[in-house]
Write a protein that holds these residues in place. Structure first.
Motif, mmCIF file in Angstrom:
data_model
loop_
_atom_site.group_PDB
_atom_site.id
_atom_site.type_symbol
_atom_site.label_atom_id
_atom_site.label_comp_id
_atom_site.label_asym_id
_atom_site.label_seq_id
_atom_site.Cartn_x
_atom_site.Cartn_y
_atom_site.Cartn_z
ATOM 1 N N TRP A 29 7.265 6.799 0.918
ATOM 2 C CA TRP A 29 7.872 7.156 -0.360
ATOM 3 C C TRP A 29 9.366 7.455 -0.209
ATOM 4 C CZ3 TRP A 29 5.970 6.171 -4.872
ATOM 5 C CH2 TRP A 29 4.588 6.034 -5.037
ATOM 6 N N SER A 30 9.767 8.034 0.928
ATOM 7 C CA SER A 30 11.204 8.284 1.141
ATOM 8 C C SER A 30 11.981 6.972 1.207
ATOM 9 C CB SER A 30 11.406 9.083 2.435
ATOM 10 O OG SER A 30 10.773 10.337 2.345
ATOM 11 N N GLY A 31 11.438 5.977 1.938
ATOM 12 C CA GLY A 31 12.090 4.668 1.994
ATOM 13 C C GLY A 31 12.174 4.018 0.626
ATOM 14 N N ALA A 32 11.118 4.140 -0.169
ATOM 15 C CA ALA A 32 11.128 3.549 -1.510
ATOM 16 C C ALA A 32 12.201 4.186 -2.385
ATOM 17 C CB ALA A 32 9.753 3.700 -2.150
ATOM 18 N N ALA A 42 12.129 -2.305 -9.977
ATOM 19 C CA ALA A 42 11.958 -3.325 -8.948
ATOM 20 C C ALA A 42 11.539 -2.692 -7.629
ATOM 21 C CB ALA A 42 13.246 -4.116 -8.769
ATOM 22 N N ALA A 43 12.155 -1.559 -7.293
ATOM 23 C CA ALA A 43 11.769 -0.875 -6.060
ATOM 24 C C ALA A 43 10.321 -0.404 -6.109
ATOM 25 C CB ALA A 43 12.708 0.304 -5.818
ATOM 26 N N VAL A 44 9.932 0.129 -7.266
ATOM 27 C CA VAL A 44 8.541 0.550 -7.423
ATOM 28 C C VAL A 44 7.601 -0.644 -7.308
ATOM 29 C CG1 VAL A 44 6.906 1.571 -9.041
ATOM 30 C CG2 VAL A 44 9.186 2.551 -8.791
ATOM 31 N N PHE A 45 8.065 -1.786 -7.868
ATOM 32 C CA PHE A 45 7.243 -2.990 -7.786
ATOM 33 C C PHE A 45 7.023 -3.418 -6.330
ATOM 34 C CE2 PHE A 45 7.090 -7.638 -7.505
ATOM 35 C CZ PHE A 45 5.911 -7.881 -8.182
ATOM 36 N N LEU A 46 8.079 -3.332 -5.518
ATOM 37 C CA LEU A 46 7.946 -3.686 -4.103
ATOM 38 C C LEU A 46 6.943 -2.775 -3.406
ATOM 39 C CD1 LEU A 46 11.662 -4.409 -3.146
ATOM 40 C CD2 LEU A 46 9.824 -6.074 -3.480
ATOM 41 N N LEU A 47 6.980 -1.492 -3.762
ATOM 42 C CA LEU A 47 6.027 -0.572 -3.182
ATOM 43 C C LEU A 47 4.600 -0.943 -3.575
ATOM 44 C CD1 LEU A 47 5.460 2.004 -1.587
ATOM 45 C CD2 LEU A 47 5.822 3.306 -3.689
ATOM 46 N N LEU A 48 4.446 -1.336 -4.836
ATOM 47 C CA LEU A 48 3.115 -1.747 -5.277
ATOM 48 C C LEU A 48 2.644 -3.000 -4.550
ATOM 49 C CD1 LEU A 48 3.451 -1.120 -9.126
ATOM 50 C CD2 LEU A 48 2.261 0.287 -7.440
ATOM 51 N N TYR A 67 -0.647 -3.512 -2.517
ATOM 52 C CA TYR A 67 -1.535 -4.637 -2.827
ATOM 53 C C TYR A 67 -1.982 -5.374 -1.562
ATOM 54 C CZ TYR A 67 -2.707 -9.431 -4.066
ATOM 55 O OH TYR A 67 -3.305 -10.652 -4.146
ATOM 56 N N LEU A 68 -1.052 -5.582 -0.632
ATOM 57 C CA LEU A 68 -1.392 -6.291 0.597
ATOM 58 C C LEU A 68 -2.444 -5.528 1.415
ATOM 59 C CD1 LEU A 68 2.147 -7.544 1.696
ATOM 60 C CD2 LEU A 68 0.302 -8.865 0.643
ATOM 61 N N ARG A 69 -2.406 -4.234 1.300
ATOM 62 C CA ARG A 69 -3.403 -3.440 2.036
ATOM 63 C C ARG A 69 -4.799 -3.643 1.479
ATOM 64 N NH1 ARG A 69 -1.435 2.627 2.537
ATOM 65 N NH2 ARG A 69 -3.352 2.650 3.827
#
Length: 635
Positions: free
Chosen positions: A26-29, A321-327, A331-333
């Motif tokens: 979450w810090s990186g995001a 967009a950043a939140v989308f990348l986190l999602l 998703y990949l997990r």
């Protein structure tokens, strides 16, 4: 030989505690979101400023043109009056009371016809001998204006101009002057005072703030009344001394414009100015252009609220967009689980396909049966279409006759306005002709040549007016061809120009930057527009504010001509029947055919005519047509 077990080392990330991994993720995001939001905000601000600057340059050119047109309307008056025989005789015999009275009344008549503020005649020393306001308490007669720059310029250079507050009336205006020659020497000066208050009233309806300043930085015209006679900076000692000597702003206290902050954004000046009502401050993009021949500057202040909104929106998009990348990472997990679920879904899909093929076979049988029914229905439809086409031809011929009748009716109503429009140049021609006789007798051939050239220009103007009227009256066959929309809009405005002036209706016409064509018959399109203009003027007849707006919008595939008025709008019970033949709300003189015929003309050209009420009051009629280039490509 060594026996043992090889134990793989777990990745460092996996060996961290789960709370630590979650906190790091979450810090990186948040860091990515902050950097992205900042970059997006900077880019959005520069892009929005560029767009606002482009719009401001276009509006600035319109405001400059309006200002120059308002002054040029009266620029010819001092020169024409300087050729008047009575005025020259008055300068020779200033004590002739009968001659003075005749000149006073003549100036008053010219002032009413030209719609100027004041006309007056001064001798070589600056003393006013006659004025159009001779019979008012604020008469200029016997006042000496030799200290004014417009008098000194005319006395030395032959003509002059100067904006100032009147020392006699206390009202501001722009003074235009011209020398009166007698035997090659200057014997006096004729001046006209032009009021520019109408421009300020018109500018207040714009989205921008408009300021006009002199060389000293004094704001003497403003769309914001509270900013009038403020300064953009402290005047220099030389400017202050000059204003005192010429009494340019006598009796008025000049205060600085309340600018709280100045900053530069990508080469553009952004000012933060305190609101006149004291309710905070507003940011403006400042753009200016000089008018060298007058020594003025026109300044347009565009509100930067859209820029701030765009910056906020860009920052929000970057965060999302950043939140989308986190999602996506989350998703990949879960991808492995979804693959397993996909296998189950595939089996279910195969079963559904089997059922679908069975249903499709049954559908084909029903389609074959339905096709036979459609063939017979199609034959009947073709016969009906043929009958409809014959009826449409008959209807179109009748419509053509109604169109011509409507045009002739319009011409009859415009006859009085056209007569008044021709009377003004005829009166000017008569004045120039009288002056030509005097000049010929005195051997002033250069002045005589100028007089004859001005007569030729006035005759050409009358020819344009009558030529436009003749073209509108001509009965033509409907022949669609690419025509410029702007030309049709302006030609139609010419035919109602006199009515606009008589009824004091403010006109705001917005044309596209480039040439936009539609496939239409030009005279028919002009008739549609004239009918919409006249309906708008009729609707505003009892309104306190009369404003006619004509806007051309080019969407790329369609061209929209919007005609807006500031009247009471369309009543709810009238809306459903507004395009119905022989339905009218006018007390007398209306047949109820104008809008139905116009709608039919537009419909025959492949367009649409619609009507609606505006949120701020008044009605709006929209002519929706296909762009000429789009039609050609589609064919």
């Amino acid at each position: 030989m060594t026996l043992g077990w090889h134990v793989p080392m777990a990745p460092v990330w996996r060996r961290l505690p789960r709370p630590v991994r979650t906190l790091a993720l979450w810090s990186g995001a948040l860091l990515v979101a902050a950097v992205g939001a900042g970059s997006a905000a900077v880019w959005s601000e520069r892009s929005s400023i560029d767009g606002l600057r482009s719009t401001g340059e276009h509006r600035l050119a319109l405001y400059v043109n309006n200002l120059q047109s308002a002054i040029q309307r009266h620029d010819y008056l001092p020169f024409v009056l300087s050729m008047n025989a009575d005025i020259r005789e008055l300068l020779r015999q200033p004590g002739d009371h009968a001659l003075t009275d005749r000149v006073n009344r003549y100036l008053a008549t010219v002032t009413r016809e030209a719609q100027s503020a004041t006309l007056f005649v001064m001798d070589a020393a600056g003393l006013t001998l006659a004025a159009s306001n001779w019979d008012t308490p604020q008469s200029f007669v016997d006042s000496n204006y030799g200290f004014r720059p417009y008098f000194r310029q005319a006395a030395t250079l032959g003509r002059g101009s100067f904006y100032a507050v009147g020392v006699t009336t206390g009202t501001p205006g722009h003074f235009l002057s011209h020398a009166v020659y007698d035997g090659g020497r200057i014997v006096g000066v004729v001046a006209v005072k032009v009021s520019l208050d109408g421009l300020e009233e018109a500018w207040r309806f714009g989205a921008e703030r408009v300021l006009v300043t002199d060389d000293a930085g004094v704001v003497f015209l403003s769309s914001e009344p509270a900013w009038r006679f403020s300064t953009l900076g402290a005047p220099s000692p030389a400017d202050a001394r000059r204003m005192d000597e010429t009494r340019q702003y006598a009796g008025i206290e000049l205060t600085p414009l309340p600018v709280l902050e100045r900053r530069d954004v990508d080469g553009a000046a952004v000012l933060t100015i305190e609101d006149p009502q004291g309710q905070g401050a507003t940011g403006y993009l400042a753009q200016a252009v000089p008018i060298p021949e007058l020594g003025w500057h026109v300044l347009v202040l565009s509100d930067t609220a859209p820029v701030r909104a765009a910056v906020r929106a860009a920052a929000s998009v970057a965060v999302f967009a950043a939140v989308f990348l986190l999602l996506v990472v989350l998703y990949l997990r879960q991808r492995r689980r979804r693959i397993r679920e996909g296998l189950l879904a595939r089996e279910a899909l195969e079963r559904a396909n089997t059922e679908l093929r069975r249903a499709r076979d049954e559908q084909e049988i029903r389609i074959a049966e339905r096709t036979a029914d459609l063939r017979s229905a199609n034959d009947r439809l073709m016969r009906e279409v043929a009958e409809r086409e014959r009826a449409e031809r008959v209807l179109r011929e009748a419509q053509d006759e109604l169109v011509q009748a409507g045009k002739l009716a319009t011409l009859g109503q415009m006859a009085a306005g056209i007569t008044h429009e021709l009377n003004q140049p005829l009166a000017a021609i008569r004045t120039f002709a009288d002056n030509a006789v005097v000049l010929a007798e005195r051997g002033l051939h250069d002045d005589l040549r100028d007089n004859l050239q001005r007569i030729g220009q006035l005759v050409a103007r009358m020819a344009r007016i009558t030529g436009q009227l003749k073209a509108f009256a001509r009965k033509t066959k409907a022949r669609a061809e690419p025509i410029p929309v702007a030309r049709a809009v302006q030609n139609a405005l010419i035919l109602i120009e006199q009515r606009l002036r008589l009824e004091k209706v403010e006109l705001d016409c917005t044309l596209p930057d480039g040439e936009v064509d539609v496939v239409f018959e030009e005279v028919r399109l002009e008739q549609v527009l004239i009918n919409l203009y006249r309906n708008a003027l009729d609707a505003m007849r009892g309104s306190p504010v009369r404003r006619l707006e004509v806007v051309i919008e080019d969407t790329g595939e369609r061209v929209l001509i919007r005609v807006r008025d500031s009247g009471p709008g369309i009543p709810d019970d009238v809306k459903p029947r507004i395009f119905e033949a022989f339905f009218t709300t006018k007390d007398a003189g209306g047949l109820g055919l104008g809008l139905p015929i116009s709608a039919g003309i537009v419909r025959d050209a492949g367009g649409q005519l619609t009507a609606a009420n505006r949120d701020g009051g008044g009605a709006e009629f929209v002519v929706d047509l296909a762009r000429a280039g789009v039609q050609k490509d589609a064919a």
